[in-house]
Design a protein around this motif. Structure first.
Motif, PDB file in Angstrom:
ATOM      1  N   ALA A 103      -4.287 -12.232  -1.731  1.00 31.47           N
ATOM      2  CA  ALA A 103      -2.857 -11.961  -1.550  1.00 31.47           C
ATOM      3  C   ALA A 103      -2.112 -11.865  -2.871  1.00 31.47           C
ATOM      4  N   LEU A 104      -2.357 -12.757  -3.796  1.00 24.57           N
ATOM      5  CA  LEU A 104      -1.627 -12.730  -5.063  1.00 24.57           C
ATOM      6  C   LEU A 104      -1.995 -11.502  -5.889  1.00 24.57           C
ATOM      7  N   GLU A 119       0.661  -8.645  -7.057  1.00 23.65           N
ATOM      8  CA  GLU A 119       0.737  -8.218  -8.457  1.00 23.65           C
ATOM      9  C   GLU A 119       0.576  -6.694  -8.585  1.00 23.65           C
ATOM     10  N   LYS A 120      -0.393  -6.158  -7.861  1.00 26.84           N
ATOM     11  CA  LYS A 120      -0.639  -4.714  -7.899  1.00 26.84           C
ATOM     12  C   LYS A 120       0.560  -3.938  -7.357  1.00 26.84           C
ATOM     13  N   ARG A 121       1.092  -4.366  -6.220  1.00 27.23           N
ATOM     14  CA  ARG A 121       2.239  -3.675  -5.631  1.00 27.23           C
ATOM     15  C   ARG A 121       3.463  -3.767  -6.535  1.00 27.23           C
ATOM     16  N   ASN A 122       3.692  -4.919  -7.132  1.00 29.95           N
ATOM     17  CA  ASN A 122       4.836  -5.063  -8.036  1.00 29.95           C
ATOM     18  C   ASN A 122       4.716  -4.123  -9.232  1.00 29.95           C
ATOM     19  N   GLU A 151       3.095  -1.270  -9.311  1.00 27.95           N
ATOM     20  CA  GLU A 151       3.334   0.082  -8.807  1.00 27.95           C
ATOM     21  C   GLU A 151       4.822   0.330  -8.598  1.00 27.95           C
ATOM     22  N   TRP A 152       5.515  -0.634  -8.018  1.00 28.40           N
ATOM     23  CA  TRP A 152       6.949  -0.478  -7.763  1.00 28.40           C
ATOM     24  C   TRP A 152       7.738  -0.452  -9.071  1.00 28.40           C
ATOM     25  N   ASP A 153       7.345  -1.272 -10.047  1.00 27.46           N
ATOM     26  CA  ASP A 153       8.008  -1.255 -11.358  1.00 27.46           C
ATOM     27  C   ASP A 153       7.845   0.110 -12.022  1.00 27.46           C
ATOM     28  N   ALA A 154       6.643   0.674 -11.935  1.00 29.20           N
ATOM     29  CA  ALA A 154       6.400   2.000 -12.510  1.00 29.20           C
ATOM     30  C   ALA A 154       7.236   3.056 -11.788  1.00 29.20           C
TER      31      ALA A 154
END
Length: 68
Positions: A45-46, A50-53, A55-58
């Motif tokens: 989950a963590l 981290e991966k989704r964050n 991607e969203w930051d990019a």
């Protein structure tokens, strides 16, 4: 430990206990991530967060015209 009303729907990662929780023995929603389809997904989950964050930051940077 349960305040979810979920009745065992899925696997959760507990941020307080650092373990997978399932069924009627899950911590309150404020301490967990999920639900996930499998215990293995909940264990990661963590990493998923981290991966989704990232991607969203990019995507946010592209949207605002910032270089990443």
């Amino acid at each position: 430990m349960n305040d979810s009303g979920l009745g065992g729907a899925g696997y959760f990662w507990c941020l307080r206990h650092h373990r997978v929780e399932i069924g009627d023995d899950v911590c309150p929603a404020q301490f967990r991530l999920g639900p996930f389809a499998t215990a293995d997904e909940a264990t990661r989950a963590l990493e998923t967060v981290e991966k989704r964050n990232a991607e969203w930051d990019a995507e946010d940077a592209r949207w605002t015209g910032e270089s990443s």
